[in-house]
Design a protein around this motif. Sequence first.
Motif, PDB file in Angstrom:
ATOM      1  N   SER A 106      25.982  48.218   3.284  1.00  0.00           N
ATOM      2  CA  SER A 106      26.479  47.438   2.163  1.00  0.00           C
ATOM      3  C   SER A 106      27.971  47.654   1.991  1.00  0.00           C
ATOM      4  O   SER A 106      28.537  48.602   2.503  1.00  0.00           O
ATOM      5  CB  SER A 106      25.760  47.835   0.879  1.00  0.00           C
ATOM      6  N   CYS A 107      28.559  46.750   1.239  1.00  0.00           N
ATOM      7  CA  CYS A 107      29.971  46.855   0.894  1.00  0.00           C
ATOM      8  C   CYS A 107      30.086  47.361  -0.533  1.00  0.00           C
ATOM      9  O   CYS A 107      29.190  47.151  -1.340  1.00  0.00           O
ATOM     10  CB  CYS A 107      30.632  45.480   0.959  1.00  0.00           C
ATOM     11  N   PRO A 108      31.204  47.999  -0.856  1.00  0.00           N
ATOM     12  CA  PRO A 108      31.428  48.306  -2.260  1.00  0.00           C
ATOM     13  C   PRO A 108      31.568  46.986  -3.020  1.00  0.00           C
ATOM     14  O   PRO A 108      32.101  46.021  -2.506  1.00  0.00           O
ATOM     15  CB  PRO A 108      32.739  49.100  -2.249  1.00  0.00           C
ATOM     16  N   VAL A 109      31.067  46.945  -4.236  1.00  0.00           N
ATOM     17  CA  VAL A 109      31.083  45.715  -5.026  1.00  0.00           C
ATOM     18  C   VAL A 109      31.730  46.005  -6.376  1.00  0.00           C
ATOM     19  O   VAL A 109      31.430  47.000  -7.012  1.00  0.00           O
ATOM     20  CB  VAL A 109      29.650  45.179  -5.229  1.00  0.00           C
ATOM     21  N   SER A 110      32.603  45.096  -6.799  1.00  0.00           N
ATOM     22  CA  SER A 110      33.237  45.253  -8.112  1.00  0.00           C
ATOM     23  C   SER A 110      33.049  44.022  -8.988  1.00  0.00           C
ATOM     24  O   SER A 110      33.344  44.065 -10.161  1.00  0.00           O
ATOM     25  CB  SER A 110      34.729  45.525  -7.944  1.00  0.00           C
TER      26      SER A 110
ATOM     27  N   CYS B  49      36.812  42.778   7.971  1.00  0.00           N
ATOM     28  CA  CYS B  49      37.349  43.944   7.279  1.00  0.00           C
ATOM     29  C   CYS B  49      36.496  45.173   7.606  1.00  0.00           C
ATOM     30  O   CYS B  49      35.282  45.163   7.399  1.00  0.00           O
ATOM     31  CB  CYS B  49      37.361  43.677   5.777  1.00  0.00           C
ATOM     32  N   LEU B  50      37.128  46.201   8.101  1.00  0.00           N
ATOM     33  CA  LEU B  50      36.394  47.427   8.413  1.00  0.00           C
ATOM     34  C   LEU B  50      36.060  48.242   7.174  1.00  0.00           C
ATOM     35  O   LEU B  50      35.339  49.227   7.262  1.00  0.00           O
ATOM     36  CB  LEU B  50      37.202  48.288   9.389  1.00  0.00           C
ATOM     37  N   GLY B  51      36.563  47.820   6.008  1.00  0.00           N
ATOM     38  CA  GLY B  51      36.283  48.535   4.764  1.00  0.00           C
ATOM     39  C   GLY B  51      34.789  48.692   4.510  1.00  0.00           C
ATOM     40  O   GLY B  51      34.322  49.758   4.113  1.00  0.00           O
ATOM     41  N   CYS B  52      34.021  47.622   4.758  1.00  0.00           N
ATOM     42  CA  CYS B  52      32.562  47.689   4.539  1.00  0.00           C
ATOM     43  C   CYS B  52      31.908  48.688   5.489  1.00  0.00           C
ATOM     44  O   CYS B  52      31.014  49.436   5.104  1.00  0.00           O
ATOM     45  CB  CYS B  52      31.926  46.318   4.748  1.00  0.00           C
ATOM     46  N   LYS B  53      32.334  48.661   6.730  1.00  0.00           N
ATOM     47  CA  LYS B  53      31.729  49.549   7.734  1.00  0.00           C
ATOM     48  C   LYS B  53      32.053  51.009   7.430  1.00  0.00           C
ATOM     49  O   LYS B  53      31.200  51.883   7.529  1.00  0.00           O
ATOM     50  CB  LYS B  53      32.211  49.192   9.143  1.00  0.00           C
ATOM     51  N   ILE B  54      33.282  51.274   7.030  1.00  0.00           N
ATOM     52  CA  ILE B  54      33.679  52.640   6.688  1.00  0.00           C
ATOM     53  C   ILE B  54      32.935  53.097   5.440  1.00  0.00           C
ATOM     54  O   ILE B  54      32.461  54.238   5.368  1.00  0.00           O
ATOM     55  CB  ILE B  54      35.214  52.715   6.497  1.00  0.00           C
ATOM     56  N   TYR B  55      32.814  52.200   4.474  1.00  0.00           N
ATOM     57  CA  TYR B  55      32.076  52.521   3.249  1.00  0.00           C
ATOM     58  C   TYR B  55      30.620  52.854   3.567  1.00  0.00           C
ATOM     59  O   TYR B  55      30.062  53.813   3.034  1.00  0.00           O
ATOM     60  CB  TYR B  55      32.163  51.342   2.277  1.00  0.00           C
TER      61      TYR B  55
ATOM     62  N   ILE C  39      39.093  38.133  -5.309  1.00  0.00           N
ATOM     63  CA  ILE C  39      40.470  38.005  -4.840  1.00  0.00           C
ATOM     64  C   ILE C  39      40.482  36.976  -3.725  1.00  0.00           C
ATOM     65  O   ILE C  39      39.473  36.774  -3.052  1.00  0.00           O
ATOM     66  CB  ILE C  39      41.024  39.369  -4.359  1.00  0.00           C
ATOM     67  N   ASP C  40      41.623  36.336  -3.526  1.00  0.00           N
ATOM     68  CA  ASP C  40      41.758  35.347  -2.472  1.00  0.00           C
ATOM     69  C   ASP C  40      41.886  36.057  -1.119  1.00  0.00           C
ATOM     70  O   ASP C  40      42.901  36.701  -0.839  1.00  0.00           O
ATOM     71  CB  ASP C  40      42.973  34.458  -2.735  1.00  0.00           C
ATOM     72  N   ALA C  41      40.859  35.932  -0.292  1.00  0.00           N
ATOM     73  CA  ALA C  41      40.833  36.620   1.008  1.00  0.00           C
ATOM     74  C   ALA C  41      41.920  36.102   1.940  1.00  0.00           C
ATOM     75  O   ALA C  41      42.403  36.845   2.806  1.00  0.00           O
ATOM     76  CB  ALA C  41      39.459  36.464   1.657  1.00  0.00           C
ATOM     77  N   ASN C  42      42.329  34.848   1.771  1.00  0.00           N
ATOM     78  CA  ASN C  42      43.381  34.315   2.643  1.00  0.00           C
ATOM     79  C   ASN C  42      44.735  34.929   2.335  1.00  0.00           C
ATOM     80  O   ASN C  42      45.554  35.120   3.240  1.00  0.00           O
ATOM     81  CB  ASN C  42      43.422  32.785   2.543  1.00  0.00           C
ATOM     82  N   ILE C  43      44.973  35.274   1.071  1.00  0.00           N
ATOM     83  CA  ILE C  43      46.212  35.998   0.746  1.00  0.00           C
ATOM     84  C   ILE C  43      46.178  37.378   1.387  1.00  0.00           C
ATOM     85  O   ILE C  43      47.191  37.852   1.908  1.00  0.00           O
ATOM     86  CB  ILE C  43      46.421  36.088  -0.783  1.00  0.00           C
ATOM     87  N   ILE C  44      45.012  38.009   1.387  1.00  0.00           N
ATOM     88  CA  ILE C  44      44.878  39.326   2.021  1.00  0.00           C
ATOM     89  C   ILE C  44      45.148  39.222   3.520  1.00  0.00           C
ATOM     90  O   ILE C  44      45.814  40.086   4.109  1.00  0.00           O
ATOM     91  CB  ILE C  44      43.468  39.917   1.757  1.00  0.00           C
TER      92      ILE C  44
ATOM     93  N   ASP D 163      34.869  39.381  -2.961  1.00  0.00           N
ATOM     94  CA  ASP D 163      34.892  40.575  -3.801  1.00  0.00           C
ATOM     95  C   ASP D 163      36.082  41.448  -3.409  1.00  0.00           C
ATOM     96  O   ASP D 163      36.377  41.627  -2.223  1.00  0.00           O
ATOM     97  CB  ASP D 163      33.585  41.350  -3.636  1.00  0.00           C
ATOM     98  N   VAL D 164      36.749  42.003  -4.390  1.00  0.00           N
ATOM     99  CA  VAL D 164      37.968  42.770  -4.155  1.00  0.00           C
ATOM    100  C   VAL D 164      37.685  44.190  -3.653  1.00  0.00           C
ATOM    101  O   VAL D 164      38.535  44.796  -2.992  1.00  0.00           O
ATOM    102  CB  VAL D 164      38.849  42.799  -5.437  1.00  0.00           C
ATOM    103  N   ALA D 165      36.507  44.742  -3.939  1.00  0.00           N
ATOM    104  CA  ALA D 165      36.247  46.156  -3.648  1.00  0.00           C
ATOM    105  C   ALA D 165      36.410  46.529  -2.170  1.00  0.00           C
ATOM    106  O   ALA D 165      37.074  47.527  -1.860  1.00  0.00           O
ATOM    107  CB  ALA D 165      34.873  46.558  -4.164  1.00  0.00           C
ATOM    108  N   PRO D 166      35.835  45.776  -1.203  1.00  0.00           N
ATOM    109  CA  PRO D 166      36.038  46.165   0.201  1.00  0.00           C
ATOM    110  C   PRO D 166      37.500  46.087   0.620  1.00  0.00           C
ATOM    111  O   PRO D 166      37.980  46.927   1.385  1.00  0.00           O
ATOM    112  CB  PRO D 166      35.198  45.167   0.994  1.00  0.00           C
ATOM    113  N   LYS D 167      38.203  45.078   0.105  1.00  0.00           N
ATOM    114  CA  LYS D 167      39.622  44.921   0.448  1.00  0.00           C
ATOM    115  C   LYS D 167      40.444  46.061  -0.154  1.00  0.00           C
ATOM    116  O   LYS D 167      41.389  46.548   0.464  1.00  0.00           O
ATOM    117  CB  LYS D 167      40.154  43.572  -0.050  1.00  0.00           C
TER     118      LYS D 167
END
Length: 144
Positions: A5-9, A130-136, A13-18, A80-84
Amino acid sequence: MSQQSCPVSFVKIDANIIRINAFYVAVLFSIYLLTLNKFIILFLIADFIIRLFINKNYSPLFILSGITKTFLHVETKLEDVAPKTLAAYFGLLFLSLIFLSQLFHLNIFFYTISLILLVCLFLEIVFDYCLGCKIYYLYKRFIV
């Protein structure tokens, strides 16, 4: 076994800006690797600190990314902003470690962390991965 799972908040947020922001980070970081100009990495570290701890709307790269998105007429893609955010914390950690490893001439560590950062940026820019989910997920599975 823990479910992936990914962190969820529930904040979006706009993923294209990221993605555009990741592009600018990759360009600046590549210039840093070619020149080893400490001001570039210090600027990137400061930008991440502003984005994470003060307000993303004051981040120079976030502002530039928003302008670029508008100029290129890129559509909004809310996520969702949390993984980013988690990925940004890792980015700040990597940039700080890279700066310190350059400062203390730890070349192997410097290039290893630099390669990891570039791979993460490449995956975000090109594949919107985004590797944020995998690391989480790994953190939850092995640490918590």
